[in-house]
Design a protein around this motif. Sequence first.
Motif: not given
Lengths: 261, 164
Positions: A45-46, A49-50, A52-53, A55-59, A63, A66-67, A70
């Motif tokens: 899981i870690w 999730m990593l 997804g971290m 944090r780009d504006l365009v995933p 990412q 992950v998003e 969530t």
Amino acid sequence: MASEGGKIDPMHQFMIEPIAPLNLAGYDISFTNSSLFMLIVLGTIWLFMLGGMKRDLVPGRWQAAVEGVTGFINDMVSTSVGPEGKAYVPLVFSLFMFILVANFMGMMPFGIVPGVHAFTVTSHLTVTAVLAILSFGTVLVVGLWKHKLHFFSLFVPHGTPWWLMWLIPFIELFSFLIRPFSLALRLFVAMTAGHVLMKVLAGFVINGFNADAAWVAPVVSLPSFILMIGITMLELLVCAIQAYVFALLTSLYINDAVNLH
Amino acid sequence: MPQISQILETYASQFFWLLIVFGLLYFGIGRAMLPKIEATVDARDAKIAGDLAAAEKARAEAGDLEGAWQADLTQTRAAAQAEAQKAKAKAQKDADARLAKADADISAKTADAEAAIAKARAKALSGIDAVAVDAAQAIVAKVSGAKVTPAQAAQAVKTVLANG
């Protein structure tokens, strides 16, 4: 899978075997294969999730995945509980991800490496009971802390006729108290039954090929193998559905606690 | 079923490790990583909504601008048309005046010419009388040998001319 004298014990996969014995205040808290798989689940899981971290504006793809997960839990909690549900997203997300990944980890074909056995953490009553108690305990604590004694009006639904007041609250109380058991048992039974079924079918396949009579292999092993492919697909579906059901019910129960009826 | 037959030996270990793992999962991932991911999603949604609003505003502004430009154009065109109309009217008036003057000049010249012609004609006619009297005297003398006085000849010419 233990094959003693040609027999395959479908229950052996659920055995907990200590890896490193530990003892704390008289309690046996050995690091077991179950503990190992819990850590593997946590690590998976870690890692997920990593990704997804960033944090780009365009995933990117990861990412976005992950998003997606969530966002799925966020939507589920906010549709069940409403705007106040935001605070419970981490709990529901943790429960969902732990159950989902644990279920899938038990389905992974680690067995192709000799001496390694996949272990399904969620096929253990002790584990599902703790998860259910976490879910139920949250409902109790939140409900009593938020509404104090008014929380007990949960057991008197709106519009109950006065002449049924002696019965309805008891039914409601019973259905409330059965929740942790149904949560724990549903997951435990679904995972256990699925894995037993798969192991039994796998036993048919293997024992059929090992049989002395040549006709057993095509007549027994082949249909069992084909059936097993289908059952495995079904089991993968059940893995996801059970995680979803657990998370959905938890958010519905939290809704009871937050908004009463 | 090992889940039940092993429960007394294993429950402590299961609880212990599960609580550690779930605690790490809840606090390390659910409460630490998840809000950041959700903040990213929220930031993106906010950015998209903001961009859309800005685009909508720009579109409205462009519409307003176009309307103003259109009104301006209409106004300018009307002014230009009025100007053209005025110029045209003035040109027409000038032309009319010049034409009238030219007409008057021509009329005056015509009248002068006509007067001159009439005078010339009268003069010519009066000349003819004298010539006719002389001619009549000469003809009478040649034809009949009689002497006619100029007064008699003039009287006869007058009579004849008057008749036609």
